[in-house]
Write an enzyme that holds these catalytic residues in place. Structure first.
Site, PDB file in Angstrom:
ATOM      1  N   CYS A 131       0.847  -1.188   0.000  1.00  0.00           N
ATOM      2  CA  CYS A 131       0.000   0.000   0.000  1.00  0.00           C
ATOM      3  C   CYS A 131       0.882   1.237   0.000  1.00  0.00           C
ATOM      4  CB  CYS A 131      -0.866   0.052   1.254  1.00  0.00           C
ATOM      5  SG  CYS A 131      -2.002  -1.324   1.404  1.00  0.00           S
ATOM      6  N   GLY A 148      -0.308   0.137  -4.990  1.00  0.00           N
ATOM      7  CA  GLY A 148      -1.594  -0.503  -4.764  1.00  0.00           C
ATOM      8  C   GLY A 148      -2.600  -0.051  -5.798  1.00  0.00           C
ATOM      9  N   ASN A 162       0.179   1.329   5.801  1.00  0.00           N
ATOM     10  CA  ASN A 162       0.960   0.512   4.874  1.00  0.00           C
ATOM     11  C   ASN A 162       1.743  -0.492   5.706  1.00  0.00           C
ATOM     12  OD1 ASN A 162       3.971   1.167   2.908  1.00  0.00           O
ATOM     13  ND2 ASN A 162       2.618  -0.575   2.868  1.00  0.00           N
ATOM     14  N   GLY A 163       1.493  -1.782   5.492  1.00  0.00           N
ATOM     15  CA  GLY A 163       2.203  -2.809   6.240  1.00  0.00           C
ATOM     16  C   GLY A 163       1.279  -3.929   6.639  1.00  0.00           C
ATOM     17  N   TYR A 210      12.475  -3.863  -6.107  1.00  0.00           N
ATOM     18  CA  TYR A 210      11.296  -4.013  -6.943  1.00  0.00           C
ATOM     19  C   TYR A 210      10.152  -3.055  -6.646  1.00  0.00           C
ATOM     20  CZ  TYR A 210       7.048  -6.376  -8.646  1.00  0.00           C
ATOM     21  OH  TYR A 210       5.852  -6.665  -9.218  1.00  0.00           O
TER      22      TYR A 210
END
Ligand code: SF4
Length: 464
Positions: A9, A37, A111-112, A262
């Site tokens: 995210c 996302g 986020n996580g 990435y």
């Protein structure tokens, strides 16, 4: 469709001290974070203590238009782009999550991934808590609210919450008067601060600061709570990060190394290190560890391209394009049926026959997960006339699943967990295969002030 680890995210927040259109700035910031996302997106604004929000399934331009943005007026805003790791891909799980509690409204973007979400959820449910979504972010918000009722302020409530939750989290929390940005102690996911005129913004990646015209100020430290309000921004004195030396930080923090390899955009800087430079460096090290005699170096678009350039620079083998990506294959693409599997890769990536025919090709990619896409790419290149294909991967074999916000298949499906590089090369049908070593992948992001998580290669989980 592609055999890749899935992004997690992205979060963004802004406290307006000038006359900015916060929702629109948030929109531009989120546009730059869309790669993190693509399932759902949302923006919440705070208008004198009243939170207005809009969120839905889809990409940013599908969910927002001028009319909606014009409606979202306020002094501060937070936004979120989501790929689901915990909780299913449904509208209820879209973020920011907005709730009303005794002292007003709150909004949270996360986020996580928490590793103790199940236990915490059960504990809270037994105490009578009602959940509206199935993601772990709502657990964090519930704990913050409970602790806020016990503590005098949100900073203390967040510290208490951080003692309870385990895992990866970069958070933006909008309270009636402020925005608080929080990063977990190990710093799994990035978070940074920028300045736009007299206003301050926080973002998962620095590329989003550029997108809304802000300049980079600094990263949020692992374990830090940062407050954005009418006075500017400040770090909460009671933050864990205030008790850590730079040496301890470098030794003990665990930024996800895949952010460099990435997930993050090459134009971002994470904790002092350029993502682009890290990929170039990884490509150079890959050549040193796994040289090849070849006529052409190509990368798998998009995330393999920069490492391929590094490999070409170090090897002096010409760099070129060998695969062309169809940029219009979206989320709604109808996958070919079982018997047409080959097509699903060919529609997305096709070989450039004029460049690869009659050549020995080095094909660089960022990772191999199941191996299915790599196998098809080798086939496509050979069908286009490549004499040899030497695969080089700018990360070690992915052998263990991730529990910190990255969607990985079960271990049984990870080809790197069960096969040697020689066996994998045999399965892929390429002449040779080389993976970057664990030592090199951690050294590639030069100048990083954080250490790295490498659990999906080693199984050494920093927190379980
Ligand atoms: S396990 Fe792998 S993907 Fe997950 S945070 Fe660690 S390095 Fe990143």
């Amino acid at each position: 469709m592609m055999d890749k680890l899935k992004d997690e995210c992205g979060v963004f927040g802004m406290f307006n001290r000038d006359d900015h259109d916060v929702a629109r700035n948030c929109y531009y910031g989120l546009y730059a974070l869309q790669h993190r996302g693509q399932e759902s997106v949302g923006i919440a604004v705070n208008d004198e203590g009243t939170i207005l929000y809009h969120k839905d399934m889809g990409l940013l331009p599908e969910v927002f238009n001028d009319v909606i943005l014009n409606h979202l007026k306020g002094k501060m805003a937070i936004g979120h782009v989501r790929y689901s790791t915990t909780g299913s891909s449904i509208r209820e799980n879209a973020q920011p999550i907005v709730v009303k509690y005794k002292k007003g409204q709150l909004a949270l973007g996360h986020n996580g991934n928490l590793v103790n979400a199940k236990e915490l959820r059960e504990e809270l449910e037994e105490q009578g808590t009602i959940f509206q979504c199935t993601n772990d972010s709502e657990i964090i918000l519930n704990l913050i609210v409970r602790n806020r009722m016990l503590c005098g302020n949100f900073e203390e409530a967040i510290v208490k919450t951080m003692e309870k939750i385990k895992g990866a989290y970069s958070l933006v929390l909008m309270t009636p008067r402020r925005i608080l940005a929080v990063r977990d102690r190990l710093g799994f996911r990035p978070l940074c601060i920028g300045r736009l005129g007299n206003s301050y913004v926080v973002s998962s990646e620095s590329c989003a600061l550029d997108a809304c015209g802000a300049t980079f100020v600094r990263d949020v430290e692992p374990g830090e709570i940062v407050i954005l309000d009418g006075d500017g921004f400040k770090s909460f004195e009671g933050s864990f990060s205030h008790r850590v030396t730079p040496e301890e930080k470098l030794k003990n923090t665990k930024l996800c190394v895949f952010e460099h390899i990435y997930f993050s955009r090459p134009d971002s800087f994470l904790d002092g290190a350029s993502v682009y430079r890290a990929r170039i460096e990884a490509g150079k090290m890959l050549f040193k560890e796994h040289p090849a005699e070849a006529d052409l170096v190509i990368g798998v678009p998009d995330s393999g391209l920069t490492a391929a350039l590094g490999y070409a620079q170090a090897s002096k083998i010409p760099y070129g394009q060998g695969l062309i990506k169809n940029r219009y294959v979206g989320r709604t693409f109808i996958k070919p049926e079982q018997g047409q599997r080959e097509l699903s890769v060919k529609i997305k990536l096709n070989a450039l026959k004029s460049e690869v025919e009659g050549k020995r090709v080095v094909l660089v990619d960022d990772s191999i997960v199941r191996g299915t896409t790599s196998k098809r790419l080798v086939t496509i290149l050979k069908e286009a006339g490549a004499l040899e294909v030497h695969m080089r991967i700018s990360s070690p074999p992915v052998s263990y699943p991730c529990f910190y916000g990255i969607d990985t298949p079960n271990r049984e499906h990870l080809i790197g967990a069960w096969k040697t590089p020689a066996e994998i090369a045999n399965i892929l049908g390429c002449e040779s295969l080389g993976f970057l070593s664990i030592e090199s992948i951690s050294n590639a992001p030069k100048g990083s002030s954080c250490g790295f998580c490498n659990a999906c290669f080693t199984g050494n989980y920093p927190i379980l």
